[in-house]
Design a protein around this motif. Structure first.
Motif, PDB file in Angstrom:
ATOM      1  N   THR A 169       8.296  57.332  27.626  1.00  0.00           N
ATOM      2  CA  THR A 169       7.406  56.183  27.848  1.00  0.00           C
ATOM      3  C   THR A 169       8.183  54.936  28.280  1.00  0.00           C
ATOM      4  O   THR A 169       7.584  53.885  28.490  1.00  0.00           O
ATOM      5  CB  THR A 169       6.609  55.867  26.569  1.00  0.00           C
ATOM      6  N   LYS A 170       9.493  55.068  28.409  1.00  0.00           N
ATOM      7  CA  LYS A 170      10.338  53.927  28.756  1.00  0.00           C
ATOM      8  C   LYS A 170      10.918  54.053  30.161  1.00  0.00           C
ATOM      9  O   LYS A 170      11.819  53.304  30.526  1.00  0.00           O
ATOM     10  CB  LYS A 170      11.500  53.808  27.760  1.00  0.00           C
ATOM     11  N   THR A 171      10.408  55.013  30.936  1.00  0.00           N
ATOM     12  CA  THR A 171      10.993  55.301  32.249  1.00  0.00           C
ATOM     13  C   THR A 171      10.012  54.996  33.372  1.00  0.00           C
ATOM     14  O   THR A 171       8.848  55.425  33.333  1.00  0.00           O
ATOM     15  CB  THR A 171      11.414  56.778  32.332  1.00  0.00           C
ATOM     16  N   HIS A 172      10.502  54.301  34.373  1.00  0.00           N
ATOM     17  CA  HIS A 172       9.711  54.050  35.578  1.00  0.00           C
ATOM     18  C   HIS A 172       9.993  55.146  36.594  1.00  0.00           C
ATOM     19  O   HIS A 172      11.149  55.405  36.938  1.00  0.00           O
ATOM     20  CB  HIS A 172      10.071  52.689  36.168  1.00  0.00           C
ATOM     21  N   ASN A 173       8.964  55.804  37.056  1.00  0.00           N
ATOM     22  CA  ASN A 173       9.080  56.870  38.048  1.00  0.00           C
ATOM     23  C   ASN A 173       9.379  56.253  39.419  1.00  0.00           C
ATOM     24  O   ASN A 173       8.558  55.535  39.978  1.00  0.00           O
ATOM     25  CB  ASN A 173       7.785  57.682  38.094  1.00  0.00           C
ATOM     26  N   ALA A 174      10.550  56.559  39.948  1.00  0.00           N
ATOM     27  CA  ALA A 174      10.945  56.014  41.253  1.00  0.00           C
ATOM     28  C   ALA A 174      11.166  57.132  42.268  1.00  0.00           C
ATOM     29  O   ALA A 174      12.053  57.045  43.118  1.00  0.00           O
ATOM     30  CB  ALA A 174      12.202  55.168  41.109  1.00  0.00           C
ATOM     31  N   ASN A 175      10.347  58.180  42.175  1.00  0.00           N
ATOM     32  CA  ASN A 175      10.490  59.304  43.102  1.00  0.00           C
ATOM     33  C   ASN A 175      10.327  58.890  44.564  1.00  0.00           C
ATOM     34  O   ASN A 175      10.844  59.552  45.463  1.00  0.00           O
ATOM     35  CB  ASN A 175       9.488  60.401  42.764  1.00  0.00           C
ATOM     36  N   HIS A 176       9.608  57.802  44.791  1.00  0.00           N
ATOM     37  CA  HIS A 176       9.413  57.326  46.160  1.00  0.00           C
ATOM     38  C   HIS A 176      10.679  56.672  46.723  1.00  0.00           C
ATOM     39  O   HIS A 176      10.777  56.459  47.937  1.00  0.00           O
ATOM     40  CB  HIS A 176       8.245  56.332  46.209  1.00  0.00           C
ATOM     41  N   LEU A 177      11.633  56.352  45.839  1.00  0.00           N
ATOM     42  CA  LEU A 177      12.881  55.728  46.283  1.00  0.00           C
ATOM     43  C   LEU A 177      14.096  56.615  46.080  1.00  0.00           C
ATOM     44  O   LEU A 177      15.092  56.484  46.795  1.00  0.00           O
ATOM     45  CB  LEU A 177      13.115  54.418  45.506  1.00  0.00           C
ATOM     46  N   MET A 178      14.021  57.515  45.110  1.00  0.00           N
ATOM     47  CA  MET A 178      15.184  58.320  44.724  1.00  0.00           C
ATOM     48  C   MET A 178      14.819  59.798  44.815  1.00  0.00           C
ATOM     49  O   MET A 178      14.085  60.311  43.969  1.00  0.00           O
ATOM     50  CB  MET A 178      15.636  57.937  43.304  1.00  0.00           C
ATOM     51  N   ALA A 179      15.309  60.469  45.833  1.00  0.00           N
ATOM     52  CA  ALA A 179      15.011  61.891  46.027  1.00  0.00           C
ATOM     53  C   ALA A 179      16.040  62.739  45.292  1.00  0.00           C
ATOM     54  O   ALA A 179      17.192  62.339  45.124  1.00  0.00           O
ATOM     55  CB  ALA A 179      15.015  62.230  47.512  1.00  0.00           C
ATOM     56  N   HIS A 180      15.602  63.908  44.863  1.00  0.00           N
ATOM     57  CA  HIS A 180      16.506  64.810  44.135  1.00  0.00           C
ATOM     58  C   HIS A 180      16.187  66.237  44.561  1.00  0.00           C
ATOM     59  O   HIS A 180      15.055  66.702  44.412  1.00  0.00           O
ATOM     60  CB  HIS A 180      16.300  64.646  42.632  1.00  0.00           C
ATOM     61  N   PHE A 181      17.184  66.940  45.087  1.00  0.00           N
ATOM     62  CA  PHE A 181      16.988  68.307  45.570  1.00  0.00           C
ATOM     63  C   PHE A 181      18.011  69.242  44.930  1.00  0.00           C
ATOM     64  O   PHE A 181      19.000  69.619  45.552  1.00  0.00           O
ATOM     65  CB  PHE A 181      17.103  68.361  47.096  1.00  0.00           C
ATOM     66  N   PRO A 182      17.788  69.624  43.667  1.00  0.00           N
ATOM     67  CA  PRO A 182      18.736  70.539  43.007  1.00  0.00           C
ATOM     68  C   PRO A 182      18.710  71.916  43.643  1.00  0.00           C
ATOM     69  O   PRO A 182      17.693  72.348  44.187  1.00  0.00           O
ATOM     70  CB  PRO A 182      18.225  70.585  41.562  1.00  0.00           C
ATOM     71  N   ARG A 183      19.830  72.605  43.554  1.00  0.00           N
ATOM     72  CA  ARG A 183      19.959  73.918  44.193  1.00  0.00           C
ATOM     73  C   ARG A 183      18.922  74.913  43.701  1.00  0.00           C
ATOM     74  O   ARG A 183      18.444  75.757  44.455  1.00  0.00           O
ATOM     75  CB  ARG A 183      21.364  74.475  43.946  1.00  0.00           C
ATOM     76  N   TYR A 184      18.556  74.814  42.409  1.00  0.00           N
ATOM     77  CA  TYR A 184      17.669  75.841  41.862  1.00  0.00           C
ATOM     78  C   TYR A 184      16.249  75.780  42.406  1.00  0.00           C
ATOM     79  O   TYR A 184      15.471  76.698  42.198  1.00  0.00           O
ATOM     80  CB  TYR A 184      17.646  75.781  40.328  1.00  0.00           C
ATOM     81  N   THR A 185      15.895  74.705  43.119  1.00  0.00           N
ATOM     82  CA  THR A 185      14.559  74.658  43.715  1.00  0.00           C
ATOM     83  C   THR A 185      14.495  75.441  45.020  1.00  0.00           C
ATOM     84  O   THR A 185      13.418  75.714  45.529  1.00  0.00           O
ATOM     85  CB  THR A 185      14.147  73.204  44.013  1.00  0.00           C
ATOM     86  N   GLY A 186      15.664  75.783  45.577  1.00  0.00           N
ATOM     87  CA  GLY A 186      15.695  76.494  46.844  1.00  0.00           C
ATOM     88  C   GLY A 186      15.546  75.586  48.043  1.00  0.00           C
ATOM     89  O   GLY A 186      15.582  76.036  49.184  1.00  0.00           O
TER      90      GLY A 186
END
Length: 202
Positions: A169-186
């Protein structure tokens, strides 16, 4: 805001290349930088690039991990030592910028800082799809220990995964600014043409 560059002998070259790329985008960055590395890491080349880019460059060295340097034990060790050092010596929010983080557009750090302060929450980053935790390359408050104990004691589980339960509840979702593509997603990002990259940045 402090930009923290964690690295070791295995990835310091990658961190250096990332800052060289950032210089091409912005030439200069108005924020301070902390290079955080284990003892024995040669950061001379990285420091040279950082001095060209950041307002001020600081250096912190911690003892090498005493056991086999494997994931996530070694990264946990690095983050925990760094977070405690920052809480004592800087007392400002910090962006944890690992060597494989790549800025994508001019003014990238200004955009993150503006979003962070406008959001008004202590943590900000990319919420990992399907897992629900915030990727560790995020913005943290000055004293992480005020928000979690377990993440600063983690060994066999990554600190960002353990951190999730304490900061949901203390985190701001910044997916629109910070992309993350870990290997396990393919998902693999590779382009034969710069046009689609430019469309993403516009």
């Amino acid at each position: 805001m402090l930009v923290v560059l964690p690295c070791c002998s295995r990835d310091v070259e990658l961190a250096t290349r990332s800052i060289r790329w950032a210089i091409k985008l912005d030439e200069r960055c108005a924020y301070e930088c902390l290079i955080s590395c284990e003892a024995g890491t040669n950061t001379k080349e990285l420091e040279t690039e950082c001095q060209q880019y950041f307002r001020t460059v600081h250096h912190f060295t911690y003892d090498q991990y005493p056991e086999e340097p494997k994931w996530p034990n070694s990264p946990n060790w690095c983050f925990q030592h760094s977070a405690r050092y920052i809480a004592t010596h800087f007392k400002v929010p910090f962006y944890w910028m690992e060597p494989d983080v790549t800025p994508l557009k001019k003014g990238w750090m200004d955009s993150l800082v503006k979003e962070y302060y406008e959001a008004g929450k202590p943590f900000m980053g990319h919420i990992v799809r399907g897992m629900g935790h915030c990727n560790g390359c995020m913005i943290y408050p000055p004293n992480v220990a005020l928000h979690t104990t377990d993440a600063l004691l983690a060994r066999a589980t990554a600190w960002d995964v353990i951190l999730a339960k304490d900061i949901r509840t203390k985190t701001h979702n910044a997916n629109h600014l910070m992309a993350h593509f870990p290997r396990y997603t393919g998902v693999q990002l590779s382009f034969n043409d710069s046009t689609p990259v430019q469309r993403m940045l516009d």
